[in-house]
Enzyme design. Sequence first.
Site, PDB file in Angstrom:
ATOM      1  N   HIS A 154       0.719  -4.909  -4.926  1.00 50.36           N
ATOM      2  CA  HIS A 154       2.137  -4.573  -4.873  1.00 50.36           C
ATOM      3  C   HIS A 154       2.972  -5.840  -4.691  1.00 50.36           C
ATOM      4  O   HIS A 154       2.445  -6.909  -4.389  1.00 50.36           O
ATOM      5  CB  HIS A 154       2.429  -3.604  -3.719  1.00 50.36           C
ATOM      6  CG  HIS A 154       2.039  -2.191  -4.006  1.00 50.36           C
ATOM      7  ND1 HIS A 154       0.753  -1.734  -3.827  1.00 50.36           N
ATOM      8  CD2 HIS A 154       2.751  -1.128  -4.477  1.00 50.36           C
ATOM      9  CE1 HIS A 154       0.692  -0.445  -4.156  1.00 50.36           C
ATOM     10  NE2 HIS A 154       1.883  -0.063  -4.568  1.00 50.36           N
ATOM     11  N   LYS A 158       6.451  -5.316   0.134  1.00 47.89           N
ATOM     12  CA  LYS A 158       5.821  -4.123   0.712  1.00 47.89           C
ATOM     13  C   LYS A 158       5.266  -4.459   2.091  1.00 47.89           C
ATOM     14  O   LYS A 158       4.569  -5.461   2.266  1.00 47.89           O
ATOM     15  CB  LYS A 158       4.710  -3.598  -0.208  1.00 47.89           C
ATOM     16  CG  LYS A 158       4.144  -2.254   0.251  1.00 47.89           C
ATOM     17  CD  LYS A 158       3.274  -1.634  -0.825  1.00 47.89           C
ATOM     18  CE  LYS A 158       2.666  -0.312  -0.363  1.00 47.89           C
ATOM     19  NZ  LYS A 158       3.716   0.680  -0.021  1.00 47.89           N
TER      20      LYS A 158
END
Length: 271
Positions: A154, A158
């Site tokens: 990600h 995040k």
Amino acid sequence: MAVRVAITGFGGRMGRALAEALLLSDEAELSAAVVRPGSSLVGADAGEVAGLGRNGIAIVDSLDKADFDVLIDFTAPQATVDNSAYCAAHGHPIVIGTTGFDSEQKNQVLTNAGKVALCLASNFSTGVNLCFKLLEIAARVMGEDADIEIVEAHHRHKVDAPSGTALSMGEVVAETLGRDLEKVAIYGREGQTGARERDTIGFATVRGGDVVGEHSVMFLAEGERVEISHRASSRLSFARGAVRAAIWLMGNKQSVRAPGHYDMRDVLGLN
């Protein structure tokens, strides 16, 4: 008549993607945009903030100031706990895409499912939820004879790891094989770890750049490997799924779905 949807965390990336998904929907519409108290966005036009043109909806800082049928919440764990309690008290179905709950917070959220229809999912992408079903099949066929590893990537912003989707994938595999994920999960390896134990499920996490979301589950057997992967190139895939869930929770608007805990597989008919 379109389902009226409120979005919390409207100033974030998912808030804006949800606004775009609602603009594309024939069955739902944005009726309220909510941000945290003290935000500089309070009072601004929601359409302009989302980059979609003026829509006359002023951003507010409280659900008390919002008029809506169903709430979509992609915020932070404690904020979602509070928002789900509000919805339960006022009879509003809620779609939750927040991840990173601890066990107490998740229990608090699920308690509210006894009062309203609540759709909680780690990922609202149609493709990811199809992968969950494929993982059940792969685990039944190969799980006892293969080493299982989960890799996810990600963007740099995040804050939780592994991702909620990766954990859900692990839970699907573990449940299918009759294992307790809390006991068999391995989160990263370093040093002299010894030989791999067959029953374990490994997780590896990558963070960087602007990766929207990538997940791969590998079933590694002697002489062959099966890999089930999903790669998201736009948050719009998650947003459109969440809007689909909101419409599903509302039923035909005269008959809101019964109180209970649902997930995206219920919405897609995969359960």
